[in-house]
Design a protein around this motif. Structure first.
Motif, PDB file in Angstrom:
ATOM      1  N   ALA A  57       0.593  -1.197   0.489  1.00 10.97           N
ATOM      2  CA  ALA A  57       0.070  -0.193   0.004  1.00 10.97           C
ATOM      3  C   ALA A  57       0.364   1.020   0.063  1.00 10.97           C
ATOM      4  N   HIS A  58       2.110   1.494   1.010  1.00 12.79           N
ATOM      5  CA  HIS A  58       2.730   2.114   0.900  1.00 12.79           C
ATOM      6  C   HIS A  58       3.965   2.444   0.069  1.00 12.79           C
ATOM      7  N   ARG A  59       3.904   1.544  -0.404  1.00 12.47           N
ATOM      8  CA  ARG A  59       4.914   1.827  -1.644  1.00 12.47           C
ATOM      9  C   ARG A  59       4.043   2.235  -3.147  1.00 12.47           C
ATOM     10  N   VAL A  64       2.602   9.833  -4.732  1.00 13.48           N
ATOM     11  CA  VAL A  64       1.217  10.407  -4.432  1.00 13.48           C
ATOM     12  C   VAL A  64       1.362  11.753  -3.333  1.00 13.48           C
ATOM     13  N   THR A  65       1.893  10.779  -1.849  1.00 11.77           N
ATOM     14  CA  THR A  65       1.889  11.295  -0.676  1.00 11.77           C
ATOM     15  C   THR A  65       3.097  12.606  -0.616  1.00 11.77           C
ATOM     16  N   LEU A  98      -4.474  21.067  -1.539  1.00  6.49           N
ATOM     17  CA  LEU A  98      -3.987  19.866  -2.856  1.00  6.49           C
ATOM     18  C   LEU A  98      -3.021  19.307  -1.949  1.00  6.49           C
ATOM     19  N   LEU A  99      -2.912  19.035  -0.693  1.00  5.41           N
ATOM     20  CA  LEU A  99      -2.582  17.991  -0.046  1.00  5.41           C
ATOM     21  C   LEU A  99      -3.541  16.815  -0.039  1.00  5.41           C
ATOM     22  N   VAL A 105      -6.225  10.319  -3.032  1.00  5.43           N
ATOM     23  CA  VAL A 105      -5.339   9.966  -4.110  1.00  5.43           C
ATOM     24  C   VAL A 105      -4.216   8.241  -3.469  1.00  5.43           C
ATOM     25  N   GLY A 106      -3.446   8.966  -3.261  1.00  2.00           N
ATOM     26  CA  GLY A 106      -2.406   8.121  -2.841  1.00  2.00           C
ATOM     27  C   GLY A 106      -3.134   6.991  -1.816  1.00  2.00           C
ATOM     28  N   ALA A 107      -3.779   7.861  -0.640  1.00  5.17           N
ATOM     29  CA  ALA A 107      -4.620   6.371   0.169  1.00  5.17           C
ATOM     30  C   ALA A 107      -5.646   5.387  -0.339  1.00  5.17           C
ATOM     31  N   ARG A 108      -6.435   5.828  -1.928  1.00  5.89           N
ATOM     32  CA  ARG A 108      -6.708   4.870  -2.654  1.00  5.89           C
ATOM     33  C   ARG A 108      -5.886   4.358  -3.093  1.00  5.89           C
ATOM     34  N   ARG A 109      -5.092   4.601  -4.249  1.00  2.00           N
ATOM     35  CA  ARG A 109      -4.089   3.886  -4.805  1.00  2.00           C
ATOM     36  C   ARG A 109      -4.130   2.912  -3.807  1.00  2.00           C
ATOM     37  N   GLY A 110      -2.921   3.394  -2.374  1.00  2.00           N
ATOM     38  CA  GLY A 110      -2.523   2.048  -1.499  1.00  2.00           C
ATOM     39  C   GLY A 110      -3.825   0.831  -1.118  1.00  2.00           C
TER      40      GLY A 110
END
Length: 124
Positions: A57-59, A64-65, A98-99, A105-110
């Motif tokens: 998840a974090h990779r 984005v994060t 923006l943050l 978006v990063g959380a969703r990807r993760g």
């Protein structure tokens, strides 16, 4: 020092430190230096289900994060160039918005990366 300058410096320092912490956390969780925990990172049922899911998840979320963290740092620099309190509020609002978008978006990807992993308790 006038009040606006003091406010700009305080806001810029807080935003810079916040952005730096977000960048550090994105890198530390994606590298495995910061494992599953109850304080920072993408903490959902799927990402906390295993160390492998946490890392995947974090990779997936890292770039984005990190960009979200850098957006706050950039906004902090821009705050110092503002000429009025209204401009300062607009810059802070834009940077933090923006943050928020980038972190979500990063959380969703993760979460997608974590749920895509095969799990022993469900068929592949």
């Amino acid at each position: 020092m006038d009040e606006l300058l003091v406010a700009k410096v305080i806001v810029a320092v807080v935003m810079t430190v916040s952005g730096a912490v977000i960048i550090w956390a994105a890198r530390a969780t994606a590298s495995g230096r910061l494992g599953r925990n109850e304080i920072t990172g993408i903490r959902t049922a799927s990402t906390l289900s295993s160390d492998e899911a946490w890392l995947a998840a974090h990779r997936a979320a890292r770039s984005v994060t990190e960009a979200g963290g850098w957006s706050v740092v950039a906004a902090a620099v821009a705050v110092l160039a503002t000429a009025s309190p209204v401009q300062m509020v607009v810059v802070v609002g834009a940077g933090t918005t923006l943050l928020l978008v980038l972190v979500l978006v990063g959380a969703r990807r993760g979460v997608r990366a974590a749920t895509a992993l095969p799990r022993p308790d469900r068929p592949a």
